[in-house]
Design a protein around this motif. Structure first.
Motif, PDB file in Angstrom:
ATOM      1  N   THR A  12      13.148   9.327  16.696  1.00  6.04           N
ATOM      2  CA  THR A  12      13.517   8.510  17.851  1.00  6.04           C
ATOM      3  C   THR A  12      13.061   7.073  17.592  1.00  6.04           C
ATOM      4  N   PRO A  13      13.563   6.115  18.372  1.00  2.06           N
ATOM      5  CA  PRO A  13      13.069   4.744  18.208  1.00  2.06           C
ATOM      6  C   PRO A  13      11.557   4.639  18.404  1.00  2.06           C
ATOM      7  N   GLU A  14      10.991   5.517  19.239  1.00  5.93           N
ATOM      8  CA  GLU A  14       9.564   5.449  19.545  1.00  5.93           C
ATOM      9  C   GLU A  14       8.690   5.972  18.409  1.00  5.93           C
ATOM     10  N   ASN A  15       9.182   6.929  17.624  1.00  5.25           N
ATOM     11  CA  ASN A  15       8.321   7.498  16.583  1.00  5.25           C
ATOM     12  C   ASN A  15       8.743   7.123  15.163  1.00  5.25           C
ATOM     13  N   ARG A  16       9.662   6.181  15.038  1.00  2.08           N
ATOM     14  CA  ARG A  16      10.056   5.741  13.700  1.00  2.08           C
ATOM     15  C   ARG A  16       8.821   5.224  12.952  1.00  2.08           C
ATOM     16  N   GLU A  17       8.668   5.650  11.708  1.00  2.89           N
ATOM     17  CA  GLU A  17       7.507   5.316  10.871  1.00  2.89           C
ATOM     18  C   GLU A  17       6.189   5.659  11.563  1.00  2.89           C
ATOM     19  N   LEU A  18       6.187   6.821  12.194  1.00  6.72           N
ATOM     20  CA  LEU A  18       4.958   7.347  12.800  1.00  6.72           C
ATOM     21  C   LEU A  18       3.852   7.468  11.755  1.00  6.72           C
ATOM     22  N   ILE A  19       4.234   7.881  10.561  1.00  9.94           N
ATOM     23  CA  ILE A  19       3.295   7.915   9.442  1.00  9.94           C
ATOM     24  C   ILE A  19       3.357   6.553   8.765  1.00  9.94           C
ATOM     25  N   ASN A  20       2.315   5.752   8.969  1.00  8.47           N
ATOM     26  CA  ASN A  20       2.295   4.377   8.473  1.00  8.47           C
ATOM     27  C   ASN A  20       0.889   4.057   7.975  1.00  8.47           C
ATOM     28  N   ALA A  21       0.681   2.832   7.559  1.00  6.79           N
ATOM     29  CA  ALA A  21      -0.632   2.461   7.010  1.00  6.79           C
ATOM     30  C   ALA A  21      -1.749   2.690   8.016  1.00  6.79           C
ATOM     31  N   ALA A  22      -1.500   2.350   9.290  1.00  3.23           N
ATOM     32  CA  ALA A  22      -2.540   2.493  10.316  1.00  3.23           C
ATOM     33  C   ALA A  22      -2.863   3.952  10.599  1.00  3.23           C
ATOM     34  N   SER A  23      -1.832   4.784  10.742  1.00  7.25           N
ATOM     35  CA  SER A  23      -2.103   6.201  11.040  1.00  7.25           C
ATOM     36  C   SER A  23      -2.712   6.909   9.838  1.00  7.25           C
ATOM     37  N   LEU A  24      -2.258   6.588   8.626  1.00  2.90           N
ATOM     38  CA  LEU A  24      -2.836   7.212   7.436  1.00  2.90           C
ATOM     39  C   LEU A  24      -4.300   6.833   7.262  1.00  2.90           C
ATOM     40  N   ALA A  25      -4.639   5.600   7.630  1.00  2.00           N
ATOM     41  CA  ALA A  25      -6.037   5.150   7.500  1.00  2.00           C
ATOM     42  C   ALA A  25      -6.977   5.955   8.387  1.00  2.00           C
ATOM     43  N   GLN A  26      -6.449   6.513   9.473  1.00  2.00           N
ATOM     44  CA  GLN A  26      -7.266   7.319  10.380  1.00  2.00           C
ATOM     45  C   GLN A  26      -7.427   8.759   9.902  1.00  2.00           C
ATOM     46  N   CYS A  27      -6.628   9.158   8.911  1.00  2.00           N
ATOM     47  CA  CYS A  27      -6.641  10.544   8.450  1.00  2.00           C
ATOM     48  C   CYS A  27      -7.762  10.788   7.449  1.00  2.00           C
ATOM     49  N   LYS A  28      -8.084  12.049   7.252  1.00  2.00           N
ATOM     50  CA  LYS A  28      -9.090  12.443   6.276  1.00  2.00           C
ATOM     51  C   LYS A  28      -8.635  12.087   4.867  1.00  2.00           C
ATOM     52  N   LYS A  29      -9.554  11.719   4.033  1.00  2.00           N
ATOM     53  CA  LYS A  29      -9.257  11.549   2.621  1.00  2.00           C
ATOM     54  C   LYS A  29      -8.904  12.914   2.027  1.00  2.00           C
ATOM     55  N   GLY A  30      -7.861  12.953   1.228  1.00  2.00           N
ATOM     56  CA  GLY A  30      -7.419  14.217   0.640  1.00  2.00           C
ATOM     57  C   GLY A  30      -6.344  14.922   1.443  1.00  2.00           C
ATOM     58  N   LEU A  31      -5.734  14.215   2.393  1.00  2.00           N
ATOM     59  CA  LEU A  31      -4.680  14.779   3.243  1.00  2.00           C
ATOM     60  C   LEU A  31      -3.494  15.272   2.410  1.00  2.00           C
ATOM     61  N   ILE A  32      -2.889  16.359   2.865  1.00  5.68           N
ATOM     62  CA  ILE A  32      -1.571  16.781   2.384  1.00  5.68           C
ATOM     63  C   ILE A  32      -0.576  16.504   3.509  1.00  5.68           C
ATOM     64  N   LEU A  33       0.518  15.819   3.188  1.00  9.11           N
ATOM     65  CA  LEU A  33       1.564  15.516   4.166  1.00  9.11           C
ATOM     66  C   LEU A  33       2.831  16.283   3.805  1.00  9.11           C
ATOM     67  N   ILE A  34       3.401  16.959   4.805  1.00 11.24           N
ATOM     68  CA  ILE A  34       4.656  17.696   4.631  1.00 11.24           C
ATOM     69  C   ILE A  34       5.688  17.120   5.599  1.00 11.24           C
ATOM     70  N   ASN A  35       6.884  16.815   5.097  1.00 11.55           N
ATOM     71  CA  ASN A  35       7.946  16.326   5.978  1.00 11.55           C
ATOM     72  C   ASN A  35       9.258  17.033   5.659  1.00 11.55           C
ATOM     73  N   THR A  36       9.651  17.940   6.547  1.00 12.00           N
ATOM     74  CA  THR A  36      10.961  18.577   6.461  1.00 12.00           C
ATOM     75  C   THR A  36      11.834  18.156   7.642  1.00 12.00           C
ATOM     76  N   ALA A  37      11.423  17.093   8.337  1.00 11.41           N
ATOM     77  CA  ALA A  37      12.147  16.643   9.522  1.00 11.41           C
ATOM     78  C   ALA A  37      13.090  15.492   9.161  1.00 11.41           C
ATOM     79  N   ARG A  38      12.673  14.257   9.414  1.00 13.02           N
ATOM     80  CA  ARG A  38      13.507  13.097   9.133  1.00 13.02           C
ATOM     81  C   ARG A  38      12.710  12.076   8.337  1.00 13.02           C
ATOM     82  N   GLY A  39      13.343  11.488   7.328  1.00 16.69           N
ATOM     83  CA  GLY A  39      12.673  10.532   6.473  1.00 16.69           C
ATOM     84  C   GLY A  39      12.189   9.300   7.204  1.00 16.69           C
ATOM     85  N   GLY A  40      12.893   8.910   8.259  1.00 14.88           N
ATOM     86  CA  GLY A  40      12.519   7.735   9.022  1.00 14.88           C
ATOM     87  C   GLY A  40      11.195   7.851   9.740  1.00 14.88           C
TER      88      GLY A  40
END
Length: 307
Positions: free
Chosen positions: A207-235
């Protein structure tokens, strides 16, 4: 007055025979394997369909204007972000998705990507074929007891959550619209997802609201060593930010089945990266899902045209 049957435009080269049979009162026009916007517009203008079944490509306002008889745009799947929904609404054209019919297929793809990342399957397979035996030098990741954060708790997200629970992961979920969430998912806010997850898996619509939900700011808040899986939408993912996080080691690995621009065009910034496991948006592409999505999309067309 013409006796020709009404036309359904299919933005693909084929449709499951079971779906074709359901649509036997219509003339089916197929747009080909990878139709571009102008090709879809031209076919809409030529055939003036009452319905469009969307598999590949986009349906734009221009396409809608080229087909005055258009009543329904039916997605062959669950994601309707390739359809201009505002344009459809303003023209009183129904937009409908085949919700839930590919849930098993996509959830299984997410699990495959997760296991592939955690167990280094591609790298170890390549090393074995090259003649190496890395038993004494390589350790894989055990998922039991680790925390997975699932963003989007629709049919696919909940099915994948059940799989994660079965391998004894701690399952967190974020979805402000979800109802009747099963007990093995603990619903939390998005900040908790960022802060507590060892794995994050995306299962939400774009949606327009969650486009690039995974970004530099959100990744910085995540644990080091994160695994990210995306089978939804590339945007949903800022690809440049993800690449930087992979290069720094903050993200351990990512398993991706969708991309910001599709088809995936070479050269691409993700190509050749050892911390990336990639597939060409085939999570919902199984023989069973092909039939289920086609039949659901056909039934949705029939219902909307008859309404």
């Amino acid at each position: 007055m013409s006796n020709n049957p009404p036309v359904i435009l299919v933005t693909a080269a084929d449709l499951a025979p079971q779906a074709v049979e359901l649509l036997n009162a219509y003339e089916l026009v197929f747009a080909g394997r990878a139709p571009q916007d102008d090709e879809i517009v031209a076919l809409a203008k030529k055939h003036n369909p009452v319905g469009i079944i969307v598999r590949y490509g986009r349906v734009t306002a221009e396409t809608m204007d080229a087909a005055p008889n258009l009543k329904v745009i039916s997605k062959h799947g669950s994601g309707i972000d390739t359809i201009d929904q505002a344009a459809a609404q303003s023209r009183s054209i129904t937009v409908v998705a085949a919700l839930g019919v590919n849930a098993a297929a996509v959830a299984e793809q997410a699990l495959a990507l997760l296991l592939g990342c955690a167990k280094s399957l591609v790298r170890l397979n390549g090393r074995m074929h090259a003649g190496y035996w890395d038993k004494s030098t390589h350790k894989t990741l055990e998922l039991r007891g680790r925390t997975i954060g699932i963003i989007g708790l629709g049919a696919i997200g909940q099915r994948f959550a059940k799989m994660a629970d079965a391998i004894e992961m701690r399952v967190l979920g974020f979805d402000p619209y979800a109802k009747n969430v099963p007990s093995y998912i603990r619903t939390v806010d998005i900040q908790t997802i960022w802060q507590e997850s060892d794995v994050i898996s995306l299962h939400c619509p774009l949606t327009p609201e969650n486009r690039e939900l995974i970004n530099a700011a959100s990744l910085a808040q995540c644990k080091k060593g994160l695994i990210l899986i995306n089978t939804a939408r590339g945007g949903l993912v800022d690809e440049d930010a993800l690449l930087k996080a992979l290069n720094s080691g903050h993200v351990f690995m990512a398993g991706l089945d969708s991309f910001a621009v599709e088809p995936f065009a070479a050269p691409h910034i993700f190509q050749g990266h050892e911390r990336l496991l990639l597939s060409p948006h085939i999570g919902g592409v199984t023989s069973d899902a092909y039939i289920n999505m086609g039949v659901a999309a056909a039934r949705n067309v029939i219902a909307a045209v008859a309404a």
